[in-house]
Each structure stands twice: as C-alpha cells, then as structure tokens.
Design an enzyme around this catalytic site. Structure first.
Site, PDB file in Angstrom:
ATOM      1  N   GLU A  53       3.159  -1.091  -2.176  1.00  0.00           N
ATOM      2  CA  GLU A  53       2.304  -1.531  -1.088  1.00  0.00           C
ATOM      3  C   GLU A  53       1.071  -2.137  -1.750  1.00  0.00           C
ATOM      4  O   GLU A  53       0.439  -1.476  -2.583  1.00  0.00           O
ATOM      5  CB  GLU A  53       1.917  -0.315  -0.231  1.00  0.00           C
ATOM      6  CG  GLU A  53       1.183  -0.731   1.007  1.00  0.00           C
ATOM      7  CD  GLU A  53       0.817   0.461   1.898  1.00  0.00           C
ATOM      8  OE1 GLU A  53       1.330   1.567   1.673  1.00  0.00           O
ATOM      9  OE2 GLU A  53       0.000   0.240   2.804  1.00  0.00           O
ATOM     10  N   LYS A 106      -3.749   6.711  -4.979  1.00  0.00           N
ATOM     11  CA  LYS A 106      -4.456   5.434  -4.873  1.00  0.00           C
ATOM     12  C   LYS A 106      -5.791   5.619  -4.173  1.00  0.00           C
ATOM     13  O   LYS A 106      -6.758   4.945  -4.493  1.00  0.00           O
ATOM     14  CB  LYS A 106      -3.615   4.448  -4.071  1.00  0.00           C
ATOM     15  CG  LYS A 106      -2.565   3.746  -4.888  1.00  0.00           C
ATOM     16  CD  LYS A 106      -2.013   2.601  -4.065  1.00  0.00           C
ATOM     17  CE  LYS A 106      -0.590   2.315  -4.459  1.00  0.00           C
ATOM     18  NZ  LYS A 106       0.131   1.606  -3.419  1.00  0.00           N
ATOM     19  N   ARG A 158       8.365  12.281  -8.758  1.00  0.00           N
ATOM     20  CA  ARG A 158       7.277  11.378  -9.109  1.00  0.00           C
ATOM     21  C   ARG A 158       6.559  11.919 -10.335  1.00  0.00           C
ATOM     22  O   ARG A 158       6.602  13.114 -10.631  1.00  0.00           O
ATOM     23  CB  ARG A 158       6.313  11.191  -7.938  1.00  0.00           C
ATOM     24  CG  ARG A 158       5.488  12.413  -7.559  1.00  0.00           C
ATOM     25  CD  ARG A 158       4.319  12.019  -6.657  1.00  0.00           C
ATOM     26  NE  ARG A 158       4.682  11.091  -5.615  1.00  0.00           N
ATOM     27  CZ  ARG A 158       3.991   9.979  -5.345  1.00  0.00           C
ATOM     28  NH1 ARG A 158       2.926   9.660  -6.037  1.00  0.00           N
ATOM     29  NH2 ARG A 158       4.363   9.185  -4.385  1.00  0.00           N
TER      30      ARG A 158
HETATM   31  P1  ATP Z   1       0.538   5.408  -1.314  1.00  0.00           P
HETATM   32  O1  ATP Z   1       1.804   5.944  -0.685  1.00  0.00           O
HETATM   33  O2  ATP Z   1      -0.603   6.356  -1.358  1.00  0.00           O
HETATM   34  O3  ATP Z   1       0.193   4.047  -0.885  1.00  0.00           O
HETATM   35  P2  ATP Z   1       2.122   5.106  -3.650  1.00  0.00           P
HETATM   36  O4  ATP Z   1       1.671   5.469  -5.008  1.00  0.00           O
HETATM   37  O5  ATP Z   1       3.289   5.743  -3.051  1.00  0.00           O
HETATM   38  O6  ATP Z   1       0.840   5.270  -2.830  1.00  0.00           O
HETATM   39  P3  ATP Z   1       3.456   2.573  -3.339  1.00  0.00           P
HETATM   40  O7  ATP Z   1       2.879   1.227  -3.503  1.00  0.00           O
HETATM   41  O8  ATP Z   1       4.048   2.906  -2.020  1.00  0.00           O
HETATM   42  O9  ATP Z   1       2.298   3.548  -3.656  1.00  0.00           O
HETATM   43  O10 ATP Z   1       4.494   2.873  -4.484  1.00  0.00           O
HETATM   44  C1  ATP Z   1       5.455   1.936  -4.890  1.00  0.00           C
HETATM   45  C2  ATP Z   1       6.603   2.624  -5.537  1.00  0.00           C
HETATM   46  O11 ATP Z   1       6.155   3.373  -6.656  1.00  0.00           O
HETATM   47  C3  ATP Z   1       7.290   3.587  -4.608  1.00  0.00           C
HETATM   48  O12 ATP Z   1       8.678   3.360  -4.707  1.00  0.00           O
HETATM   49  C4  ATP Z   1       6.944   4.926  -5.127  1.00  0.00           C
HETATM   50  O13 ATP Z   1       8.017   5.798  -4.953  1.00  0.00           O
HETATM   51  C5  ATP Z   1       6.663   4.673  -6.600  1.00  0.00           C
HETATM   52  N1  ATP Z   1       5.668   5.607  -7.103  1.00  0.00           N
HETATM   53  C6  ATP Z   1       4.422   5.785  -6.641  1.00  0.00           C
HETATM   54  N2  ATP Z   1       3.785   6.748  -7.300  1.00  0.00           N
HETATM   55  C7  ATP Z   1       4.656   7.213  -8.228  1.00  0.00           C
HETATM   56  C8  ATP Z   1       4.602   8.224  -9.233  1.00  0.00           C
HETATM   57  N3  ATP Z   1       3.504   8.965  -9.414  1.00  0.00           N
HETATM   58  N4  ATP Z   1       5.687   8.421 -10.002  1.00  0.00           N
HETATM   59  C9  ATP Z   1       6.781   7.671  -9.825  1.00  0.00           C
HETATM   60  N5  ATP Z   1       6.899   6.713  -8.906  1.00  0.00           N
HETATM   61  C10 ATP Z   1       5.864   6.469  -8.106  1.00  0.00           C
HETATM   62 MG    MG Z   2       3.915   4.828  -0.904  1.00  0.00          MG
END
Ligand code: ATP
Ligand code: MG
Length: 766
Positions: A34, A271, A261
């Site tokens: 995102e 974030k 994760r």
């Molecule tokens: P938020 O949901 O707070 O916006 P997010 O870190 O989930 O934050 P995204 O942009 O939705 O952000 O994440 C993109 C991809 O990265 C998703 O597929 C998510 O599963 C993966 N991802 C995010 N954080 C992690 C992490 N700490 N370890 C592994 N994969 C991650």
């Molecule tokens: Mg997310």
C-alpha cells in the site's frame, strides 16, 4: 537476480501444485504494497520471497500498488517503493499494476453480486453494523436492510457511485451469513463512500472497495497463482475464497498462503510508528540510517547482498517470532568484511610527538589495503612523521594488568610503521593529558624490532599534519530495549546515543573516498561514504556497524562457527595453590566451612564443586540465591562453574544478574523449554544486561521450536543436501541417523529439541 534453491513450506506447496498439474504449470506471485509509507526490512523479506519464488520456478512476480485507500496514499511513496524493490535486485518487467486501475472491473463484479442476491446496500451507520456483528461465541443480527430487492440495491449502489449520497450514509455488504462461525464472513463490507481525492483516479470515484473484497479480485485479474501474505490474514482467507468462488471463473484460480511476518528487536516496523518518527523529526527522514527502512539501510551503507543473506538466514516460517537483530548485524558485518578495504582513521585523537624523529621528515609508507590478502587491491601511501594522532582510548596512565595498548614507559606497534615507546605525558592546565612524547625504534620499520622482542599491542594512527578532518556519524540502535512497542509509549525507549557525530582524522587516501564507497577503519568498524551529504574532498562517513557485536557477542559466536564451538570450559581443575587458598579461607570462616560440608551432604555436590563454590562468600551466596529459586543444585552448580564464572570476567558481584535470576535461568533449562546451546546465548545476554530470563527467551526467539514447520524445513534441507547418505541409510546404514540429527541441530542453530529432531527425521526417512 540470483536465488539459491531453497525449500520451505511454500516450495512444498508449489511443488505439489506443479506435480498435480495445477495452474497449467504457472507460478505467478505478487508484492502488493500500500503506497502509504516507505518499505522496511520486513517488506524486503516479502519481496525477496515473492520474487525469489517466481524466479526459482521460472514464473513471474508482479509489483502491484494496493492503492484502494485514497486518503493516506501519495505519489512519493509509489516512487520510493519502486526504487527500493529495484535496488533489492527484483525485476517486475512489464508487470507493474495499480489496484486503482481495476476500479471499473471491481464495480462490475459488485453489480453481479447484487444481481445474484449476494450483496446488498445497508443504510445503517458503520457503528450500528459493527454492533450487530456478534462475537465469536454469539451470532450476529441481520440488518433491517438485508432483504432489499436486487433492483433497489442496484439503484442505491449506482447512486453511491454517482456521488448522490454522503460519506457514511450507506455501504455495500456481502450477503453471506450473520451466524457464520468466522466473524469475518458475517456480511462483510465490500464498498464504502469516500468523497476523497485519489492520487491516480483523482475525483473519478467516490466509492472505494474494502481490502478483503479488492485483494482477491486483483489477484484474480492478474492471474496470480500463489498469493502470499502474512499470518494476520489467515482468517481473512475464507473471505478471499468467497469472493473468488462467487465471481469466477478464474484461470488460474489464485490461492492465499500465509507466512510469519518479520519482527525485529530494538526497532519498530509499523508504518504508523515509522511515519511518526519521520513526521516528528525524531529522525532525519525516511532514509535515516537508524531506521529499518530499505532506504535507511541503504543510506547507512548496508548492501542488498547483506539483506538477501539475512532473508536466507531467517528463512520462511509459519510461526511468528521476534528475530534477534544481531542476526541482521551479523549478515551486514560478514558482507562488509569481504568488500571493505582497510584504512586508518582516528575518531578521538590524542597527539603523539616522536622526539627522536627529525623535525620535517615525512616518510611515505606503503601499506596494503587488505593486510591479510595484499594481492587483492594493492598498496597506498600513508605518510608517517614526527607528529601523529592515535586514539585517545588507546592510552592509559594507569592501565589494568592485561593492557596491550600505550601507557607510560610501554611500547606498542603502529600499524605498518614503527614501534614506539611512551616517554612522557604532557598535561594541559587542568591536568588533562594533552599529548604524549614518544620515541620510535628505527630498527622496527614495518613493525618488527631487529632484536625480535615481543611487542604486545598494535594501534592505528594517522599523521597529524597530513591527515584530514572529516565528519563521522556513529550510528547505533534506535531503541535501547528489545521490544520498544511492548511497554508504554515506544518513544520513551529511544536510545539517546543512537547518533553521535564526531570530527575524525583520516589518512589522506580516505579523504578522497568517493560517495557510496565502503571502508573498514581498522580496529573501529565499517564506514560508508554518505552519498547525500559528502562533498568532493570532504566525505562524510556513516558508521555502518562496529567490528564486533558489542550487544550480543555470544549470539554471533554461535552463529558464525556452530561447528567449531570451543569445547565447554571444564571447571578449572582445582589447582593446588588456589585450592589451598580456598581451604585456608574456609578454615578462618565457619560460615563458608559449614556450606562446604552442607553442599556435599545435603546437595550431593562433589567435593570439587563444593570447594569451588565456597572459596569466597559472594560466590556461595550467589549460588544459594540461585538454588532458592531452582532446587536442582547440581545443574545450578554446573552452569555456574562451567559457564557463568567464565563469562563474569569481573566476578559475580559486578553482574547485572542476581543469583535469583540465575536460578530462574537454570530452571528454564531444566524444564527443557530451551536447548543448552540456546542457553549459552541467553546466559551471555543475561551477563551483559541482566533482566528476566523468560522474557529474554521470548525476545531473542530462543525457545525450542515446538512447532513443526521450521523443523520440517530444516529436515528437508538437510536430507536434500545429504542425498548420498540418505540412500545409504535406506540401504541399511542406520547409524547415519546421528549424522542427520547433528546436521539438523546445526541448521536450527541450537534451538531445536533433539528428541523432536529424531522423530521428524524418522518420520521423513520412513
Ligand atoms: P499496513 O498494513 O500498516 O499498511 P504493511 O506493513 O502491512 O502495513 P503493506 O504495504 O500492506 O504494509 O505490505 C505489503 C506487503 O508486505 C504485504 O504483502 C505484507 O504482507 C508484507 N509485509 C508487511 N510487513 C511485513 C513484515 N514485517 N514481514 C514480512 N512481510 C511483510
Ligand atoms: Mg498491509
């Protein structure tokens, strides 16, 4: 991009799919960020996983911006994300997508659901809807609008899109089952009204799809086969499948899989928190070298190879755990060790004047950039002369017994130059050490004196007049505690010393270092020439990382050479002299004497053990305090004598660890919840920082791997790499089982349970 052949639960799934002829043999993955912030090391794990799988199977990976939320997203993030993914070495080719490009198709799908009686417009406020959802053990309540006719729903939905209805006045919901055991399937929201400007679709839309509806469609439209997300989405999978099942047909039909994760100690990864640090200017920006963002790591000087190595090391698991940041630091250090030439810089200078060196003579010494492998990059000239700088910490007026650096009357070797002896200390008005007068030994050029006398220590140095002053930024962990989000406001745990800016003196060659180059400052650490703030002739050096892990020495040792671990130090064979001294102490101290007797009679310790524990009161009290917490006195004694005393260089009194905590530590080991090897790592940490053993176990992820997934992976890897032995084992050479067990234990870095390993191997080998 190059990927090592790895096997994990995801490759098992893909292998099975391919074997079953699913998806016409296609493997299509995606990374769907995102665009509401910069990417961090957790995202790197996901990127490397998705792009790595695609490459491993000759498939393709898409970069897709999941930009279905208009209010938080920005073009800046879209750009930074592409830069970071590309920097990691991942190539999406022509497969760059935006969820917002599918808004029309998604709308059409919603219309179809309405026509088929599978969706309805609910005119209640969202809070009311939430109130009717029920709970896990309690069914929800149907909305009064649930049975609107398809025509009425179509009309309302059209008016939602046309902008005739205000935000919050109604939503589109799936019509599934308000008593569904999975709460997420109780008529979830599909669309809400948001009169907001979107960075790509501008003002064309005022309704936006919800994640659980949009995501499966995006995957379906793009032909994604394996949609990999993090574990929190496990219970959303049912909705993922509902959407696809009700809106097909799809070819291929995407499936969602979840993995753990990445969570790291001593930092934050959400974030929202990263944004807060940036917005409140607690760091210099998204690329602040202390942040776990990819941009920050890059600016710090970490290479993509180190990040990849880290991703390999931690692997892909199905259980969440906090990864020791020491693992990341270990990979960074390993990577730089092989790529950073060695130069000299003095961070905190102390002047040295060589009184027997001619006033204006400067000698240009030739020193190899790679002292251990001189052929690797040749030599550079380093000026040596009468006035030099050494590191202030390398001089002591009243040094401890084992001091190997400079002190009054003592000698040291200056790297690549001469041996010098400190003859006089010159003081400033307040008595502070201002400079040292030394003499050099002319016979010692290159470092060895002609008479071959032993020189205990070697120091780095620079020429006073010919060195250059540069800015050095010493970065350290941003937080002082392992779990900054665990207690209270995370900001209160920030490390006030996470950035120290110094004026350092560097040898002339380093003053010319180009932006973006990496160096080892001998005896100091690895440095990166900041690509943003450096100017020609005025480099700014970012410290990437110190040479040694000052936070967790033991973890590193365990990881670096698990196979060559030193044999456990045996309790020092009671030397006669010391044993006699202890006996004498006891003779004059009835308190110790009675403990000596009691340890043998009541606690059934050996005479040697009892003797070693009762040579002084502090040791005996510490031992008793530990036994008060954990009654297995033999085990307490063994860990105390074999391990703790060796780690507690300054004696037990100086430790941040109390006897009671040590007892709890031994209790943990005795309970079998952590493996002995992990126990050593834990103990080393406790000796450094004290604290609650159980909490540290959680923090460092040292608990035994009870969960089978990681173990099964390790077993798989070991058997794959021992194909010949496996064949011999199956042909009857059963004693090879021991070899496999050892190899799996090594793979698991000491955190596996031997019995579980044996069982997993036996199951797998049949
Ligand atoms: P938020 O949901 O707070 O916006 P997010 O870190 O989930 O934050 P995204 O942009 O939705 O952000 O994440 C993109 C991809 O990265 C998703 O597929 C998510 O599963 C993966 N991802 C995010 N954080 C992690 C992490 N700490 N370890 C592994 N994969 C991650
Ligand atoms: Mg997310």
């Amino acid at each position: 991009m190059q990927t090592r052949r790895r096997s994990n639960f995801l490759t098992d799934i893909i292998d099975a799919d391919l074997a079953a002829g699913k998806n016409r043999g296609l493997v299509v993955t995606r990374f769907p960020p995102e665009p509401n912030g910069f990417l961090h090391i957790g995202h790197a794990k996901s990127i490397l996983l998705n792009f790595g799988l695609a490459e491993q199977y000759g498939g393709r990976a898409h970069l897709r911006f999941d930009d279905t939320n208009p209010t938080t997203e920005e073009t800046l993030y879209v750009e930074s994300i592409q830069e970071d993914v590309r920097w990691l070495g991942c190539d999406w080719g022509k497969h760059l997508y935006y969820a917002s490009d599918y808004f029309e198709q998604m709308y059409e799908c919603a219309v179809r659901l309405i026509r088929e009686g599978k969706a309805y417009v609910d005119s209640q406020p969202v809070e009311a809807i939430r109130g009717q959802r029920g709970a896990f053990e309690r069914p929800g309540t149907n909305s009064p609008f649930r049975d609107r006719s398809a025509d009425e729903n179509l009309d309302l939905f059209r008016r939602m899109r046309a902008g005739e209805l205000p935000d919050g006045s109604c939503v589109l919901r799936a019509k599934i089952d308000m008593a569904h055991p999975n709460v997420l399937l109780r008529d979830p929201l599909l669309y809400r009204i948001r009169h907001a400007h979107h960075h790509r679709t501008l003002d064309r839309w005022c309704i936006y799809p919800m994640y659980d509806y949009a995501h499966p469609l995006e995957d379906g439209f793009e032909g994604v086969t394996h949609s990999i997300c993090t574990l929190e989405f496990e219970s959303n999978r049912a909705m993922y499948d509902w959407v696809l099942d009700n809106l097909g047909p799809w070819d291929p039909r995407p499936h969602q899989y979840e993995f753990a994760r990445l969570a790291l100690g001593y930092t934050v990864m959400s974030k929202r928190k990263l944004l807060q640090l940036v917005a409140e200017k607690r760091v210099s920006g998204w690329d602040d070298p202390r942040l776990p963002t990819i941009a920050g790591l890059r600016r710090r000087g970490v290479t993509k190879e180190a990040i990849r190595e880290f991703a390999e090391l931690i692997g892909v698991a199905k259980n969440n755990s906090i990864v020791d940041i020491g693992k990341l630091e270990f990979c960074i250090r390993q990577d730089l060790e092989g790529r950073a030439p060695r130069g000299m810089a003095v961070l905190n200078p102390l002047k040295v004047v060589l009184s027997n060196w001619p006033q204006d003579r400067v000698e240009e010494l030739e020193i190899a950039w790679w002292p251990a492998e001189p052929e690797k990059a040749g030599l550079r000239g380093v000026p040596f002369g009468r006035e030099l700088f050494i590191e202030r910490e390398d001089f002591s007026e009243s040094p401890p017994a084992d001091w190997k650096r400079l002190a009054p009357g003592r000698e040291v070797r200056l790297i690549g130059a001469y041996v010098v002896r400190c003859a006089e200390v010159v003081r400033g008005p307040a008595g502070e050490v201002r400079e040292l007068r030394c003499t050099y030994d002319a016979s010692s050029k290159g470092g060895e004196p002609a008479d071959k006398r032993k020189i205990p220590g070697t120091l780095h140095w620079v020429h006073a007049g010919r060195s250059a002053e540069v800015e050095a930024r010493l970065y350290d962990r941003l937080f002082r505690v392992g779990l900054p989000d665990a207690e209270g406001d995370f900001l209160q745990h920030m490390n006030p010393e996470s950035l120290v800016v110094m004026k350092a003196r560097v040898e002339p060659a380093l003053a010319e270092a180009a932006p973006g180059t990496r160096w080892q400052f001998l005896r100091q650490g690895y440095f990166f020439v900041d690509p943003v703030d450096s100017r020609p002739g005025a480099p700014v050096f970012n410290r990437v990382i110190g040479l040694r892990d000052t936070w967790a020495k033991a973890t590193e040792q365990l990881e670096r050479k698990p196979e060559k671990k030193k044999p456990e130090p045996k309790p020092a064979a009671p030397k006669k002299g010391r044993a006699e001294a202890r006996a004498e102490v006891r003779a004059g101290n009835p308190e110790l004497a009675s403990r000596y007797a009691r340890y043998q009679s009541e606690l059934t310790l050996s005479a040697d053990e009892a003797d070693l524990l009762t040579g002084d009161l502090a040791t005996a009290e510490f031992f008793d305090a530990a036994v008060s917490r954990h009654g297995n006195a033999k085990l307490v004694a063994r860990w105390l004598l074999n391990d703790l005393l060796g780690l507690a260089k300054k004696g037990l009194e100086g430790l941040p660890l109390r006897g009671e905590d040590f007892g709890r530590f031994v209790a943990l080991l005795d309970s079998g919840r952590i493996a002995p090897a992990a126990g050593k790592t834990l103990l080393a940490r406790l000796v450094e920082q004290g604290g609650d053993p159980q909490r540290l176990v959680n923090e460092l992820g040292l608990g035994k791997v009870a969960d089978g997934a990681a173990l099964a992976e390790a077993v798989g890897r070991v058997l794959d790499s021992h194909a010949a032995e496996v064949a011999r084992y199956r042909a009857g050479e059963k004693k090879l089982l021991g070899v496999f067990i050892g190899a799996v234990m090594k793979e698991m870095q000491g955190v596996a349970d031997a019995a579980a390993v044996r069982k997993a191997l036996a199951d797998r080998l049949g």
